[in-house]
Design a protein around this motif. Structure first.
Motif, PDB file in Angstrom:
ATOM      1  N   LYS A   1      -5.097  12.779   0.670  1.00  0.00           N
ATOM      2  CA  LYS A   1      -6.452  12.370   0.282  1.00  0.00           C
ATOM      3  C   LYS A   1      -7.535  13.373   0.710  1.00  0.00           C
TER       4      LYS A   1
ATOM      5  N   LEU B   1      -1.362   7.167   2.364  1.00  0.00           N
ATOM      6  CA  LEU B   1      -0.733   7.935   3.436  1.00  0.00           C
ATOM      7  C   LEU B   1      -0.066   7.017   4.462  1.00  0.00           C
ATOM      8  N   ALA B   2      -0.722   5.894   4.779  1.00  0.00           N
ATOM      9  CA  ALA B   2      -0.181   4.991   5.799  1.00  0.00           C
ATOM     10  C   ALA B   2       1.120   4.353   5.326  1.00  0.00           C
TER      11      ALA B   2
ATOM     12  N   GLY C   1       0.833  -1.202   0.000  1.00  0.00           N
ATOM     13  CA  GLY C   1       0.000   0.000   0.000  1.00  0.00           C
ATOM     14  C   GLY C   1       0.861   1.244   0.000  1.00  0.00           C
ATOM     15  N   ALA C   2       0.547   2.165  -0.915  1.00  0.00           N
ATOM     16  CA  ALA C   2       1.299   3.420  -1.004  1.00  0.00           C
ATOM     17  C   ALA C   2       0.361   4.610  -0.835  1.00  0.00           C
TER      18      ALA C   2
ATOM     19  N   ASP D   1      -6.398   2.884   7.325  1.00  0.00           N
ATOM     20  CA  ASP D   1      -7.835   2.598   7.216  1.00  0.00           C
ATOM     21  C   ASP D   1      -8.156   1.106   7.303  1.00  0.00           C
TER      22      ASP D   1
ATOM     23  N   VAL E   1      -6.509  10.987   9.165  1.00  0.00           N
ATOM     24  CA  VAL E   1      -5.087  11.261   8.983  1.00  0.00           C
ATOM     25  C   VAL E   1      -4.287  11.192  10.287  1.00  0.00           C
TER      26      VAL E   1
ATOM     27  N   THR F   1       2.218  -1.600  -4.597  1.00  0.00           N
ATOM     28  CA  THR F   1       0.937  -0.900  -4.601  1.00  0.00           C
ATOM     29  C   THR F   1       0.172  -1.078  -5.904  1.00  0.00           C
ATOM     30  N   LEU F   2      -1.125  -1.136  -5.763  1.00  0.00           N
ATOM     31  CA  LEU F   2      -2.007  -1.290  -6.918  1.00  0.00           C
ATOM     32  C   LEU F   2      -2.076  -0.026  -7.769  1.00  0.00           C
ATOM     33  N   ASP F   3      -1.888   1.128  -7.115  1.00  0.00           N
ATOM     34  CA  ASP F   3      -2.022   2.395  -7.849  1.00  0.00           C
ATOM     35  C   ASP F   3      -0.657   2.830  -8.390  1.00  0.00           C
TER      36      ASP F   3
ATOM     37  N   PRO G   1     -10.447   5.862  10.529  1.00  0.00           N
ATOM     38  CA  PRO G   1     -10.054   6.207   9.157  1.00  0.00           C
ATOM     39  C   PRO G   1      -9.810   7.703   8.942  1.00  0.00           C
TER      40      PRO G   1
ATOM     41  N   LYS H   1     -14.458  19.590   6.615  1.00  0.00           N
ATOM     42  CA  LYS H   1     -14.145  20.620   5.617  1.00  0.00           C
ATOM     43  C   LYS H   1     -15.430  21.128   4.940  1.00  0.00           C
TER      44      LYS H   1
ATOM     45  N   THR I   1      -0.713  -7.369  -4.594  1.00  0.00           N
ATOM     46  CA  THR I   1      -0.262  -8.446  -3.721  1.00  0.00           C
ATOM     47  C   THR I   1      -1.376  -9.480  -3.702  1.00  0.00           C
TER      48      THR I   1
ATOM     49  N   HIS J   1      -9.926   7.418  -3.948  1.00  0.00           N
ATOM     50  CA  HIS J   1      -8.531   7.535  -4.349  1.00  0.00           C
ATOM     51  C   HIS J   1      -8.413   8.632  -5.407  1.00  0.00           C
TER      52      HIS J   1
HETATM   53  C1  LIG Z   1     -12.716  12.311   0.166  1.00  0.00           C
HETATM   54  C2  LIG Z   1     -11.994  12.061   1.469  1.00  0.00           C
HETATM   55  C3  LIG Z   1     -11.719  13.121   2.330  1.00  0.00           C
HETATM   56  C4  LIG Z   1     -11.081  12.894   3.550  1.00  0.00           C
HETATM   57  N1  LIG Z   1     -10.842  13.955   4.371  1.00  0.00           N
HETATM   58  C5  LIG Z   1     -10.219  13.751   5.552  1.00  0.00           C
HETATM   59  C6  LIG Z   1      -9.946  14.836   6.437  1.00  0.00           C
HETATM   60  O1  LIG Z   1     -10.292  15.992   6.161  1.00  0.00           O
HETATM   61  N2  LIG Z   1      -9.281  14.589   7.598  1.00  0.00           N
HETATM   62  C7  LIG Z   1      -8.882  13.324   7.939  1.00  0.00           C
HETATM   63  O2  LIG Z   1      -8.295  13.143   9.006  1.00  0.00           O
HETATM   64  N3  LIG Z   1      -9.136  12.266   7.124  1.00  0.00           N
HETATM   65  C8  LIG Z   1      -9.782  12.445   5.942  1.00  0.00           C
HETATM   66  N4  LIG Z   1     -10.019  11.383   5.116  1.00  0.00           N
HETATM   67  C9  LIG Z   1      -9.508  10.043   5.498  1.00  0.00           C
HETATM   68  C10 LIG Z   1      -8.002   9.897   5.184  1.00  0.00           C
HETATM   69  O3  LIG Z   1      -7.707  10.516   3.961  1.00  0.00           O
HETATM   70  C11 LIG Z   1      -7.664   8.395   5.161  1.00  0.00           C
HETATM   71  O4  LIG Z   1      -7.834   7.926   6.488  1.00  0.00           O
HETATM   72  C12 LIG Z   1      -6.245   8.068   4.690  1.00  0.00           C
HETATM   73  O5  LIG Z   1      -5.886   8.766   3.527  1.00  0.00           O
HETATM   74  C13 LIG Z   1      -6.144   6.541   4.472  1.00  0.00           C
HETATM   75  O6  LIG Z   1      -4.851   6.193   4.078  1.00  0.00           O
HETATM   76  P1  LIG Z   1      -4.416   4.659   3.925  1.00  0.00           P
HETATM   77  O7  LIG Z   1      -2.986   4.697   3.469  1.00  0.00           O
HETATM   78  O8  LIG Z   1      -4.768   3.897   5.143  1.00  0.00           O
HETATM   79  O9  LIG Z   1      -5.344   4.066   2.776  1.00  0.00           O
HETATM   80  P2  LIG Z   1      -5.379   4.337   1.199  1.00  0.00           P
HETATM   81  O10 LIG Z   1      -5.077   5.730   0.869  1.00  0.00           O
HETATM   82  O11 LIG Z   1      -6.696   3.776   0.745  1.00  0.00           O
HETATM   83  O12 LIG Z   1      -4.198   3.452   0.604  1.00  0.00           O
HETATM   84  C14 LIG Z   1      -4.319   2.056   0.424  1.00  0.00           C
HETATM   85  C15 LIG Z   1      -3.214   1.601  -0.496  1.00  0.00           C
HETATM   86  O13 LIG Z   1      -3.207   0.171  -0.529  1.00  0.00           O
HETATM   87  C16 LIG Z   1      -3.023  -0.257  -1.873  1.00  0.00           C
HETATM   88  N5  LIG Z   1      -3.520  -1.637  -1.956  1.00  0.00           N
HETATM   89  C17 LIG Z   1      -4.709  -2.143  -1.491  1.00  0.00           C
HETATM   90  N6  LIG Z   1      -4.776  -3.474  -1.712  1.00  0.00           N
HETATM   91  C18 LIG Z   1      -3.614  -3.828  -2.310  1.00  0.00           C
HETATM   92  C19 LIG Z   1      -3.073  -5.073  -2.797  1.00  0.00           C
HETATM   93  N7  LIG Z   1      -3.739  -6.232  -2.693  1.00  0.00           N
HETATM   94  N8  LIG Z   1      -1.863  -5.057  -3.367  1.00  0.00           N
HETATM   95  C20 LIG Z   1      -1.148  -3.905  -3.474  1.00  0.00           C
HETATM   96  N9  LIG Z   1      -1.610  -2.690  -3.031  1.00  0.00           N
HETATM   97  C21 LIG Z   1      -2.813  -2.668  -2.459  1.00  0.00           C
HETATM   98  C22 LIG Z   1      -3.764   0.792  -2.689  1.00  0.00           C
HETATM   99  O14 LIG Z   1      -3.343   0.811  -4.024  1.00  0.00           O
HETATM  100  C23 LIG Z   1      -3.352   2.069  -1.933  1.00  0.00           C
HETATM  101  O15 LIG Z   1      -2.089   2.529  -2.368  1.00  0.00           O
HETATM  102  C24 LIG Z   1     -10.688  11.576   3.898  1.00  0.00           C
HETATM  103  C25 LIG Z   1     -10.972  10.498   3.036  1.00  0.00           C
HETATM  104  C26 LIG Z   1     -11.617  10.735   1.835  1.00  0.00           C
HETATM  105  C27 LIG Z   1     -11.939   9.579   0.915  1.00  0.00           C
END
Ligand SMILES: Cc1cc2nc3c(=O)[nH]c(=O)nc-3n(C[C@H](O)[C@H](O)[C@H](O)COP(=O)(O)OP(=O)(O)OC[C@H]3O[C@@H](n4cnc5c(N)ncnc54)[C@H](O)[C@@H]3O)c2cc1C
Length: 393
Positions: free
Chosen positions: A46, A15-16, A12-13, A283, A298, A37-39, A296, A329, A84, A136
Motif C-alpha cells: 500500500k 497486508l495484515a 481481510g486480504a 489498521d 507496515v 475479502t471485499l476486494d 496504522p 516518502k 463478511t 486501497h
Molecule cells: C497512501 C498510503 C501510503 C502509506 N504509506 C506508508 C508508509 O510509507 N509506511 C508505512 O509504514 N505505512 C504506510 N501506510 C499504511 C500501511 O499501508 C497500512 O498500515 C497497511 O497497509 C494496512 O493494512 P491492513 O491489512 O491493516 O488494512 P487494509 O489494507 O485496509 O486491508 C483491509 C482488508 O479488509 C477487507 N475487509 C474490510 N471489511 C471487510 C468485510 N466486512 N468483509 C470482508 N473483507 C473486508 C478489505 O477488503 C481489505 O482487503 C500507507 C497508507 C496509505 C493509504
C-alpha cells in the motif's frame, strides 16, 4: 469444537491478512486457512500508492502477486469480492455474502484484519461528491483514471503524512498541487515546528501551493472543472480533489458482534479481542502492546503477524513492539521519525551538534530525561539505527 480442527478464518486480504497467513504457514503446512475479502485479493504494498507517480508506475504495475498465486502458494481457500456480514462468537461462525448468495462458515480461530476507512468531512456544493480518498489499490486506479495524462490541478485536503506524500508525488508527476490544512504548517501533528517548516519550504520550492489555517468550504462544478471555495476566502480551480485527512479503524463488523471497541478493535498483548478465539491486527486494531494506540503502519503489522501466528499455532506469544521508525516518502525532504506516545509529556529539542546544512535532528525528551521520539531530516536520516538505540520504550 476444537479450536484447531476447524479452519483458521481471516477477514481481510490487505497486508495484515496476507502476512498472518504467510507467517502461519511457516508453522503449519496443513491446517485449513480460509480468507474472505471485499476486494480482489491481489497483493500489493500500500505505501506505493503515494509514490507511484514519481516512479511512473500504473495501478496494474503495483500488484506484486496476483490473488490466485497468493492463495495457491499459501494453500488458502480465498473468497474474493465477498463481504463478511456478521460473526456469531458463541457458535463460532461467520456469515459471508457474495453477490446475492449468503453462506455460513465455521471457524476454530478468527482473525479480523479489516483495515481502516478514510475520514470524510462534510463539504457543501454540487461537486462535493467528487472528493476522493485513496486507501486501497482500487481507489488509486480510479484516481489515476480521473487524472489522466493531460496537465491537471489537484487539490489535496490535509497536510498530514499521506497528504504530504501525495503532494510530493503528484508534483513530481507533473501536476499542479494545492494543499489545504487548518494547521499552521506541514505534518504539524508529527514534527517539531522547525522540521515542519523545512518540509513546507521544500515542497513549496517544488511548486506545491499551501493554504494553511483554513478548510475547504464548498466545491462546485464550473466550466468542466471544480471551483473550491476555502473558509479564508481563497478560490482554487481544480480537476481532482483528494481528501487525505486521516483514517479511522474499521470496527463495524466487530462492533456488530459485540466485541470491545474504542479507537480500534481492542486487543490484548496476545492480540485476542474480547471474544475467545477471535483476534485482530493491522489498521483495525487498538493494541494493548502500544499503550492502547492504533498503529496504522507496515512495521507494526509485520511484528503483530509474527506474534499472532505463533499464538494461533498454540504458543501464546505476547506482542512486544520494537522501536519502529517511520520513513516519510517526501523526496523533497526525506524524513524518518519515531513519534512519542500521546501519553508522553516532554518537549522537542534540536541536536546542536547536527550539521544544519545537512537537514535537522530533534529528540523528544520527557521529564525524566528519557528519549521518547526523534525526527531526522535530509542527510541526517542515515542516523536512524543509531538514534533508535537511544529510545526508551
Ligand atoms: C497512501 C498510503 C501510503 C502509506 N504509506 C506508508 C508508509 O510509507 N509506511 C508505512 O509504514 N505505512 C504506510 N501506510 C499504511 C500501511 O499501508 C497500512 O498500515 C497497511 O497497509 C494496512 O493494512 P491492513 O491489512 O491493516 O488494512 P487494509 O489494507 O485496509 O486491508 C483491509 C482488508 O479488509 C477487507 N475487509 C474490510 N471489511 C471487510 C468485510 N466486512 N468483509 C470482508 N473483507 C473486508 C478489505 O477488503 C481489505 O482487503 C500507507 C497508507 C496509505 C493509504
Amino acid at each position: 469444537m476444537s479450536a484447531t480442527s476447524t479452519p483458521l478464518v481471516i477477514v481481510g486480504a490487505g497486508l495484515a491478512g496476507w502476512t498472518v497467513a504467510r507467517e502461519f504457514r511457516k508453522l503449519d503446512a496443513t491446517r485449513a486457512i480460509v480468507m474472505v475479502t471485499l476486494d480482489n485479493g491481489d497483493f500489493y504494498a500500500k505505501p506505493t500508492l503515494s509514490n507511484a507517480y514519481a516512479q511512473k508506475r500504473t495501478p496494474d504495475q503495483l500488484v506484486t502477486t496476483a490473488a490466485a498465486k497468493m492463495a495457491e502458494t499459501l494453500k488458502v481457500e480465498l473468497h474474493v469480492h465477498t463481504r463478511t456480514l456478521a460473526i456469531d462468537t458463541q457458535a463460532q461462525t461467520l456469515t459471508i455474502q457474495k453477490g446475492a448468495v449468503e453462506q455460513t462458515l465455521a471457524y476454530g480461530q478468527l482473525v479480523l484484519a479489516t483495515g481502516a476507512h478514510p475520514i470524510r468531512v462534510p463539504v457543501e456544493g454540487d461537486a462535493a461528491y467528487q472528493v476522493r480518498s485513496v486507501n486501497h489499490l482500487g481507489d488509486f486506479a480510479q484516481f489515476h483514471a480521473a487524472l489522466g495524462a493531460a496537465p491537471k490541478t489537484v487539490l489535496v485536503l490535509g497536510a498530514g503524512l499521506i497528504g504530504c506524500e501525495f503532494a510530493n508525488d503528484l508534483v513530481l508527476g507533473g501536476y499542479t498541487v494545492h494543499v489545504v490544512d487548518p494547521a499552521a504548517t506541514a505534518l504539524s501533528a508529527l514534527l517539531p515546528s522547525q522540521a515542519s517548516a523545512q518540509l513546507r519550504d521544500a515542497l513549496q520550492d517544488l511548486g506545491v501551493v499551501w493554504h494553511f489555517g483554513t478548510t475547504l468550504q464548498s466545491l462546485t462544478h464550473s466550466e468542466g472543472r471544480m471551483q473550491a471555495r476555502l473558509a479564508n476566502g481563497d478560490q482554487v480551480s481544480a480537476d481532482v480533489v483528494l481528501s487525505a485527512i486521516g483514517l479511522r479503524a474499521d470496527m463495524s463488523l466487530a462492533q456488530h458482534a459485540g466485541l470491545e471497541c474504542d479507537r480500534g478493535i481492542v486487543v490484548s498483548q496476545t492480540l485476542q479481542t474480547s471474544a475467545s478465539h477471535v483476534y485482530a491486527l493491522g489498521d483495525c486494531a487498538q493494541y494493548a502492546s502500544a499503550q492502547s494506540r492504533t498503529l496504522p503502519y507496515v512495521m507494526p503489522i509485520m511484528n503483530a503477524a509474527r506474534a499472532l501466528a505463533a499464538t494461533l499455532h498454540g504458543t501464546d506469544t505476547p506482542l512486544v513492539f520494537p522501536v519502529m521508525p517511520v520513513s516519510v516518502k517526501t523526496p523533497a525532504l526525506p524524513i524518518v521519525l519515531v513519534s512519542p506516545s500521546p501519553h508522553d509529556l516532554g518537549q522537542w529539542t534540536q541536536d546542536p551538534t547536527a550539521d544544519s546544512s545537512l537537514g535537522g535532528a530533534w529528540r523528544f525528551v520527557d521529564a525524566k530525561g528519557h528519549v521518547r521520539g526523534f525526527v531526522l531530516t535530509s542527510k541526517h536520516t542515515s542516523k536512524r539505527m543509531e538514534w533508535s538505540k537511544d529510545i526508551v520504550v
